[in-house]
Design a protein around this motif. Structure first.
Motif, short mmCIF file in Angstrom:
data_model
loop_
_atom_site.label_atom_id
_atom_site.label_comp_id
_atom_site.label_asym_id
_atom_site.label_seq_id
_atom_site.Cartn_x
_atom_site.Cartn_y
_atom_site.Cartn_z
N ARG A 172 0.84 -1.21 0.00
CA ARG A 172 0.00 0.00 0.00
C ARG A 172 0.88 1.26 0.00
O ARG A 172 0.57 2.23 -0.69
N GLN A 174 2.03 1.81 -3.54
CA GLN A 174 0.97 2.44 -4.36
C GLN A 174 0.88 3.93 -4.09
O GLN A 174 0.81 4.74 -5.01
N LEU A 175 0.88 4.30 -2.83
CA LEU A 175 0.77 5.71 -2.46
C LEU A 175 1.98 6.51 -2.94
O LEU A 175 1.84 7.62 -3.46
N LEU A 177 4.06 5.81 -5.45
CA LEU A 177 4.11 5.92 -6.91
C LEU A 177 3.02 6.84 -7.46
O LEU A 177 3.15 7.38 -8.55
N SER A 178 1.96 7.04 -6.68
CA SER A 178 0.89 7.94 -7.14
C SER A 178 1.12 9.38 -6.69
O SER A 178 0.34 10.26 -7.03
N ASN A 179 2.19 9.60 -5.94
CA ASN A 179 2.48 10.93 -5.40
C ASN A 179 3.64 11.55 -6.18
O ASN A 179 4.74 11.01 -6.20
N ASP A 180 3.39 12.71 -6.80
CA ASP A 180 4.42 13.37 -7.60
C ASP A 180 5.59 13.89 -6.78
O ASP A 180 6.60 14.31 -7.35
N HIS A 200 7.10 0.31 -13.31
CA HIS A 200 6.56 1.67 -13.22
C HIS A 200 7.71 2.61 -13.56
O HIS A 200 8.86 2.35 -13.22
N ARG A 223 8.78 5.33 -12.35
CA ARG A 223 9.57 5.87 -11.24
C ARG A 223 10.04 4.81 -10.26
O ARG A 223 10.62 5.13 -9.22
#
Length: 140
Positions: free
Chosen positions: A26, A29-30, A32-35, A51, A53
């Motif tokens: 989790r 996921q967080l 990789l979804s955060n710029d 992915h 990054r």
């Protein structure tokens, strides 16, 4: 900042330990979804989905990946490593995952911080002033 306004990229590198587990997955996921994270370094024993990054070094022994992970110069480390004694198979294997691996990565990251350029040394000194109120102890 008002909601809906674009956030400024921070360009941080995150070292995430335990990315294949429930909590670590989790966190991955967080992250990789955060710029804010330009790179997420996640050493594992089994490959993760690719992915842009994600830096996923894979080895059967995570301790073999310490130098490669630290060479990426992470700005932050999140440790989500953990197991149960039943799953580990022995008290020694449990201690290895829950104690020895986090300590090895932590010591290497700290040493790299101390050996880095002055701005990284200052950041390390700032972090050293934070009280250590939270600690998990496993019955070993």
């Amino acid at each position: 900042m008002a909601s809906g306004e674009p956030r400024e990229a921070i360009d941080m590198k995150l070292l995430l330990l335990g990315a294949t587990g429930l909590v670590g997955g989790r966190a991955l996921q967080l992250a990789l979804s955060n710029d804010a994270f330009s790179e997420v370094i996640a050493p594992t024993r089994t490959p993760l989905a690719a992915h842009a990054r994600l830096v996923n070094t894979v080895a059967s022994r995570l301790e073999d990946l310490v130098p490669a992970c630290i060479a990426h110069r992470p700005d932050a480390v999140v440790c989500a490593l953990g197991t149960t004694q039943a799953k580990a198979g022995s008290k020694e294997a449990f201690r290895h995952v829950d104690h020895e691996l986090p300590v090895a990565f932590g010591q290497a990251a700290h040493a790299a911080d101390q050996a880095g350029p002055p701005d990284r040394q200052r950041a390390a000194a700032d972090r050293a002033d934070v009280p250590h109120h939270f600690a998990l102890r496993a019955r070993i």
